[in-house]
Design a protein around this motif. Sequence first.
Motif, PDB file in Angstrom:
ATOM      1  N   TRP A 115      41.786  38.010  38.111  1.00 56.99           N
ATOM      2  CA  TRP A 115      42.248  38.349  39.444  1.00 56.99           C
ATOM      3  C   TRP A 115      42.426  39.858  39.543  1.00 56.99           C
ATOM      4  N   SER A 116      41.738  40.486  40.475  1.00 60.85           N
ATOM      5  CA  SER A 116      41.791  41.944  40.603  1.00 60.85           C
ATOM      6  C   SER A 116      42.451  42.397  41.902  1.00 60.85           C
ATOM      7  N   LYS A 117      42.929  41.429  42.697  1.00 61.92           N
ATOM      8  CA  LYS A 117      43.598  41.760  43.955  1.00 61.92           C
ATOM      9  C   LYS A 117      44.683  40.726  44.206  1.00 61.92           C
ATOM     10  N   ILE A 118      45.895  41.188  44.498  1.00 64.15           N
ATOM     11  CA  ILE A 118      47.024  40.268  44.686  1.00 64.15           C
ATOM     12  C   ILE A 118      47.851  40.678  45.904  1.00 64.15           C
ATOM     13  N   ASN A 133      53.296  48.706  41.975  1.00 64.32           N
ATOM     14  CA  ASN A 133      51.960  49.067  42.443  1.00 64.32           C
ATOM     15  C   ASN A 133      51.245  49.965  41.435  1.00 64.32           C
ATOM     16  N   SER A 137      47.831  48.943  39.595  1.00 61.40           N
ATOM     17  CA  SER A 137      46.638  49.716  39.937  1.00 61.40           C
ATOM     18  C   SER A 137      46.076  50.456  38.731  1.00 61.40           C
ATOM     19  N   ILE A 141      44.056  46.534  39.200  1.00 62.21           N
ATOM     20  CA  ILE A 141      44.486  45.449  40.081  1.00 62.21           C
ATOM     21  C   ILE A 141      44.996  46.046  41.395  1.00 62.21           C
ATOM     22  N   GLU A 142      44.395  45.629  42.497  1.00 58.04           N
ATOM     23  CA  GLU A 142      44.772  46.139  43.810  1.00 58.04           C
ATOM     24  C   GLU A 142      45.928  45.322  44.387  1.00 58.04           C
ATOM     25  N   VAL A 143      46.895  46.008  44.952  1.00 60.85           N
ATOM     26  CA  VAL A 143      48.063  45.358  45.547  1.00 60.85           C
ATOM     27  C   VAL A 143      47.955  45.382  47.066  1.00 60.85           C
ATOM     28  N   VAL A 144      48.046  44.198  47.668  1.00 62.55           N
ATOM     29  CA  VAL A 144      48.074  44.067  49.122  1.00 62.55           C
ATOM     30  C   VAL A 144      49.490  43.680  49.528  1.00 62.55           C
ATOM     31  N   ASN A 184      44.080  33.685  50.470  1.00 70.69           N
ATOM     32  CA  ASN A 184      43.106  34.759  50.253  1.00 70.69           C
ATOM     33  C   ASN A 184      43.174  35.332  48.846  1.00 70.69           C
ATOM     34  N   TYR A 185      44.382  35.638  48.390  1.00 77.71           N
ATOM     35  CA  TYR A 185      44.571  36.224  47.068  1.00 77.71           C
ATOM     36  C   TYR A 185      45.811  35.617  46.419  1.00 77.71           C
TER      37      TYR A 185
END
Length: 226
Positions: A115-118, A133, A137, A141-144, A184-185
Motif C-alpha cells: 500500500w503506497s497511499k493511505i 506524514n 512520505s 507512502i502518500e498521506v491523504v 479508495n485507500y
Amino acid sequence: MEKVALSILGLGSRTTSFYLSELNELYNKKHGNYSTCPLLLLNANFNTINSLLPKPSKALNKVTQNYLTTIGKLGAKHILVPNITLHETIDGLEGNIGILHPVLLTIDRLKENNWSKIVLFGSIYSMKSNYINTYLSSTGIEVVLPTETDMVFIDHVRKEAYAGTESKTLIKNYHLLIKKYSGNYPVVLACTELSILKPLSVENLVDMAQLQMEQAIKVISVKKTV
C-alpha cells in the motif's frame, strides 16, 4: 520472581484499560487456558501529560523522560505507550529503546501489503502536523487527509470516546465514514480513542494501537519460549 519483558506507561484511564483488555485477550488466544499477559504497569499522572500535549516541549520532554527512566529501571525490555501523539516527544528522548513504535509498525504493515497511499484518521493535530506524514512520505507512502468537515467530526469522535460519552449514532456515523474512505485507500487510525470505537469488519483498516499490541504479544511470546 520471573523477569517481565513488557511494560506499559499508563496514561488515560480508558485507553490504558483498552490496551490491558486487548493484550489479555490476544495473549489468551495464543497461549490458552487461563493465560493473562505478563506485564508491568507504570501509571502516569495523565492530567499532567495531557495538559502539555500535543506538541513536544521542554516541559513535556522532562515529564515523559522521567517516566521512561523509571520504566527502564524496572527492567522491562519492551515498552507500550497507549498514546500515539506522545511518540513524537518520545522520539527525541533518551531511554526510548524498546519502544513498540506505532508509526514504524504501521509502515511495515503498509509495505507488507504494497500500500503506497493511505487516508489518515487521528486527532486534528495528528492529521495536520508533519509528524506522521513525514515518517510515511519518507518511505514512499502518500498521506491523504479527510475533508476539513470530516476531520472536525473525527476529532469530535476522539473527544467523545475519551470522555466515554459516545452515542450509538456517533459510532454509526464514524463507521460509515471509515467505510467511505476505505473504499479508495486503506484508512490508518492514529489515535487510540478512535481504535476503541473502530468497526471490526473493515478490511482496508490499519490500526496503530492494534499493531502495537500484536507486536507486544509476539515479542513476549518469543521471550517465553526461549
